[in-house]
Write an enzyme that holds these catalytic residues in place. Structure first.
Site, PDB file in Angstrom:
ATOM      1  CG  HIS A 454      23.678 -24.968 -32.880  1.00 39.27           C
ATOM      2  ND1 HIS A 454      23.348 -23.630 -32.850  1.00 39.27           N
ATOM      3  CD2 HIS A 454      22.519 -25.646 -32.722  1.00 39.27           C
ATOM      4  CE1 HIS A 454      22.058 -23.511 -32.655  1.00 39.27           C
ATOM      5  NE2 HIS A 454      21.519 -24.731 -32.565  1.00 39.27           N
ATOM      6  CB  CYS A 829      -2.871  -8.228 -58.021  1.00 37.16           C
ATOM      7  SG  CYS A 829      -4.287  -7.237 -57.496  1.00 37.16           S
TER       8      CYS A 829
HETATM    9  C1  PEP Z   1      -5.095  -5.581 -52.511  1.00 35.88           C
HETATM   10  O1  PEP Z   1      -5.875  -4.949 -51.812  1.00 35.88           O
HETATM   11  O2  PEP Z   1      -4.894  -6.785 -52.383  1.00 35.88           O
HETATM   12  C2  PEP Z   1      -4.312  -4.889 -53.543  1.00 35.88           C
HETATM   13  C3  PEP Z   1      -3.544  -5.581 -54.352  1.00 35.88           C
HETATM   14  O3  PEP Z   1      -4.330  -3.534 -53.553  1.00 35.88           O
HETATM   15  P1  PEP Z   1      -3.539  -2.617 -52.514  1.00 35.88           P
HETATM   16  O4  PEP Z   1      -2.577  -3.492 -51.790  1.00 35.88           O
HETATM   17  O5  PEP Z   1      -2.874  -1.570 -53.342  1.00 35.88           O
HETATM   18  O6  PEP Z   1      -4.634  -2.094 -51.663  1.00 35.88           O
END
Ligand code: PEP
Ligand code: MG
Length: 875
Positions: A454, A829
């Protein structure tokens, strides 16, 4: 309506594609039967009956019973034995089989059909020892699973019997003792339930079928479903199948095998077996099994047939198979085949090898590997040069390295991990009750069990380091410690395990990032060819940038400049800038920061050599850079040559009630344009300097937290002025693109206007989720877990983008932005850029790139390729 599907004698009502109604096991039993593989005959009660059973308050619908009886008659004919026959009884197994594999989570009853009379008939034909052992096992399983008699009650009787006779193993018990034990077991059932064990085999059968359906709802199955995203509505099927016996004597055996090595992916037939044993003995890990090579020596004919069949199954299913087999008196039977669980290493290697062997296409190979799992492949292994004190060695059940404090229970592992502690779960063996602890632990170490126990199977599925069968551990749960040879390891002590070598090492051993093998590179090459979405990375230092490039990053999508401010050398200048009494003072401090920032940016441009680098101007609220306690404030005042009370007053003045919605991002740029101008100067001077040295640069300047077009218009003006000033009189001219983060809902909704001043958009989905969902990034973790557990949310929206809400803001932003400026470059991002589901969403929206942390770059590359191959590109 058809609810029961027969298989046997080369004919089957079902087939492989019917897992939805037959479950994985049932569908594959049918398919193997059709292929002419020797499978004991049986029938599958379909998954919809699971729900019908629940709504029927625990009753099987009459038509199900009718169809099952008809199928049972066919099984009897095929086996030449009758159910309930006192002389030659047909015995059956009753097993669960859901659409997705849920190892060990649901219940099983074996040897069903035995009773006080037929056990004597069986004894006359197959020997008393075998017959009473089978009956003992049946009473125990039926008692536990169907009648709710605690398993320990049976086990303690068995242990007592062994102790009295001085027997080490169950197999040391003779017929007479087993017969006595059967009597005791029957008495136990009567004591506990107030009734006799059902003697009518049909009553036994309906009882067991019902119990298996009920087990779908047991808590451990529910936990497993939650962890693996399996909907409760699927239900399980029930497979009733003629028993074959691996425990009838020395010409019998039972085992588990993989068509390729599930740890490394190597193309070798791999597995283990136990002579004279029933299947659950292998999985339970109570006896340590033998490698298959031994079977080749002990039972060569059966082994040769097994090798032939495994190759056939792999060819047929076009993937690595995990098979269960039993040899009864020299005759081989297959009890199961399914796509084998494997480590990430193995998944990559098998996919690439199968494509090279032309069993699957390269595109299929790319789609065979789970993108999220790739991250483990990139994570550290033990530093081969670090000294280590190996104190024991177990089986290398699931590779990788784990370092943590020892805990001896799953609950403890979960509780301690919740406080952020890295723990190593140590158990005699694990059972399905332990999965929450296994999940929480860095790795798992067990004293017993083989490569298919397991612990091994579950850990491999989780991609977690695991060492099993480490016989040197003497665990004392009560004293919360264990002895390993002369060493004593207590609860909380540091320990290291290496799942690739099986080594158990005292203390903490440093780790290193492993070399990536040829198969990985090949698979990623195929993935890159398939995808349209670019993948960049979020990196703030040249070092991170280099790592990310090695992982295939095609640029930096987010360089958070402020992360560079926290270094001790710099923070004083930053604080001086923040606490400046006026503009002149601030500019003085900024002059100190300029060369530092320029150096940072030059390093990053060099590391990225000609790839785009998006640098974001200062974003966080200023108080994040300031000290708060009295001593630190006094120290800062001293360093700046100021009065402590004055510094404190300024710190207090900067503090905000809602800093996340306060004076941050471009709002700082509006208040203090000189900060953004200094940063712009640093970026452009660095870019020119690097370009002058012959390295191509592609800088992008990004303004954070824009909510109104005018903010961007004004700040773009400042940035452009500064760029112009820096470039004046220079021979090398590098002109950065200037763009906007879209991370405030208002910005997404007015993206058409904002795009007038932006060369690019980058969606900051962390803040967009925070503000669009009204969920604090820093605090929501406290209750989001409950939301996900209760099924209110499918996933944490900070991990996987909320497509319906926040995703809709992104969609509107992209649509409006591109309507204004068709050539607008659009990326993301936020953390979602490395989450496979969110990456697929970004592909559907037609984004140009995603940007994620360096270790997730390969994850995003593979997810992007799968999105393209599965037709998830923009419409
Ligand atoms: C976000 O807000 O998604 C970003 C990439 O900036 P931080 O995480 O630095 O606020
Ligand atoms: Mg943000």
């Amino acid at each position: 309506m058809k609810r029961v599907y027969f298989f046997g004698d080369g004919r089957a009502d079902g087939r492989a594609g019917m897992a939805e109604i037959l479950g994985g096991k049932g569908a594959n039993l049918a398919e193997m039967t059709r292929l002419g593989v020797p499978v004991p005959p049986g029938f599958t009660i379909s998954t919809p009956v699971c729900a019908a059973y629940a709504t029927g308050r625990g009753r099987l619908p009459p038509d199900v019973k009718r169809q099952a009886l008809a199928a049972l008659r066919r099984v009897e004919r095929s086996m030449g034995a009758r159910f309930g026959d006192p002389e030659a009884p047909l015995l059956v197994s009753v097993r669960s089989g859901a659409r997705a594999s849920m190892p060990g989570m649901l219940d099983t009853v074996l040897n069903l059909g035995l009773n006080d009379r037929s056990v004597r008939g069986l004894a006359a034909r197959a020997g008393a020892r075998f017959a009473y052992d089978s009956y003992r096992r049946f009473i125990q399983m039926y008692g536990d699973i169907v009648l709710g008699v605690p398993l320990e009650r049976f086990e303690s009787r068995l242990e007592q019997a062994k102790e009295v006779r001085g027997a080490a193993l169950d197999t040391d018990l003779d017929a007479e003792i087993l017969q006595t034990l059967v009597g005791e077991y029957l008495e136990l059932v009567r004591e506990h339930t107030g009734r006799r064990l059902p003697q009518d085999p049909l009553r036994q059968l309906w009882g067991a079928v019902g119990a298996v359906f009920r087990s779908w709802k047991n808590p451990r199955a529910a936990t497993y479903r939650r962890l693996h995203g399996i909907p409760e509505s699927w239900g399980t099927a029930v497979n009733v199948q003629a028993m074959v016996f691996g425990n009838m004597g020395d010409d019998c055996a039972t085992g588990v095998a993989f068509t390729r090595d599930p740890s490394t992916g190597e193309r070798v037939f791999f597995g283990e077996y136990l002579p004279n044993a029933q299947g659950e003995d292998v999985v339970a890990g109570l006896r340590t099994p033998q490698p298959l090579d031994r079977l080749a020596e002990e039972m060569p004919a059966a082994y040769r047939e097994l090798v032939r069949i495994q190759a056939r199954l792999e060819r047929h299913y076009r993937d690595m198979q995990d098979i269960e087999f039993t040899i009864q008196q020299g005759r081989l039977w297959l009890l199961q085949t399914r796509t084998g669980k494997r480590t990430v290493q193995a998944a990559v290697r098998i996919a690439v090898d199968l494509a090279r062997e032309r069993r699957i296409t390269r595109d299929e190979a790319v789609c065979r590997v789970d993108p999220a799992s790739l991250e483990q492949l990139l994570h550290p292994a033990l530093d081969p040069h670090a000294p280590r004190q190996v104190v024991a060695r177990g089986l290398p059940a699931s590779p990788g390295a784990a370092v943590g404090s020892v805990v001896f229970s799953a609950d403890e592992a979960e509780a301690r991990a919740r406080t952020g502690e890295k723990v190593l779960l140590v158990r005699m063996e694990t059972s399905p009750e332990d999965i929450h602890g296994m999940h929480a632990a860095q790795g798992i170490l067990t004293a017993r069990g083989g490569m298919t126990s397991h612990a091994a199977v579950v850990a491999r599925g989780m991609g977690k380091c695991c060492v099993t069968g480490c016989g040197a551990l003497e665990i004392d749960y009560a004293a919360r410690c264990m002895r390993i040879g002369e060493h004593v390891v207590r609860d909380g002590d540091p320990l290291t395990v290496d799942g690739s070598s099986g080594e158990v090492i005292l203390g903490r051993v440093p780790t290193v990032t492993p070399e990536l093998g040829g198969a990985f590179t090949e698979l990623m090459r195929w993935a890159d060819r398939a995808r349209r979405l670019r993948v960049r990375t979020n990196a703030d230092t040249p070092q991170d940038a280099k790592v990310a490039r090695q992982f295939g990053a095609e640029g930096i999508g987010l360089c958070r400049t402020e992360h560079m401010f926290f270094e001790p050398r710099r923070i004083l200048a930053v604080r001086e800038m923040i606490l400046a009494a006026d503009r002149a003072e601030r500019e003085g401090a900024l002059r100190k920061l300029l060369p530092i920032q320029r150096g940072d940016f030059a390093g990053i441009f060099r590391a990225m050599e000609g790839l785009p680098v998006t640098i974001r101007l200062l974003d966080p609220p200023l108080h994040e850079f300031l000290p708060h306690d009295g001593d630190e404030i006094r120290e800062l005042a001293r360093a700046l040559g100021r009065d402590a009370a004055e510094v404190r007053a300024k710190v207090d003045a900067i503090r905000e009630f809602n800093p996340m919605l306060g004076h941050r991002g471009c709002r700082l740029g509006i208040s203090f344009p000189e900060i953004y101008r200094m940063q712009t100067r640093a970026i452009v001077e660095a870019a020119c300097e690097v370009a002058e040295s012959g390295v191509r640069v592609e800088p992008e300047i990004m303004i954070p937290l824009v909510s109104h077009v005018r903010e961007l218009e004004v700040l773009r003006g400042h940035v452009e002025d500064e760029v112009r000033e820096v470039l004046r009189g220079r021979r090398v001219r590098v002109r950065p693109r200037i763009g906007s983060m879209i991370e405030v809902p208002r910005a997404a909704l007015t993206a058409g206007e904002i795009a007038r001043f932006a060369d690019f958009f980058s969606f900051g989905t962390n803040d967009l989720t925070q503000m669009g969902y009204a969920l604090s990034r820093d605090d929501a973790g406290k209750f989001l877990g409950t939301y996900v557990e209760q099924g209110i949310l499918e996933a944490d929206p900070f991990v996987s983008i909320d497509e319906a809400g926040i995703g809709e803001l992104v969609r509107i932003g992209v649509e409006q932005g591109r309507a204004t400026r068709p050539e607008l470059q659009v990326g993301i991002c936020g953390e979602h850029g490395g989450d496979p589901r969110s990456v697929r969403f970004c592909a559907r929206l037609g984004l140009d790139y995603v940007s994620c942390s360096p270790f997730r770059v390969p994850v995003a590359r593979l997810a992007a390729a799968q999105a393209a191959l599965l037709g998830e590109g923009p419409a």
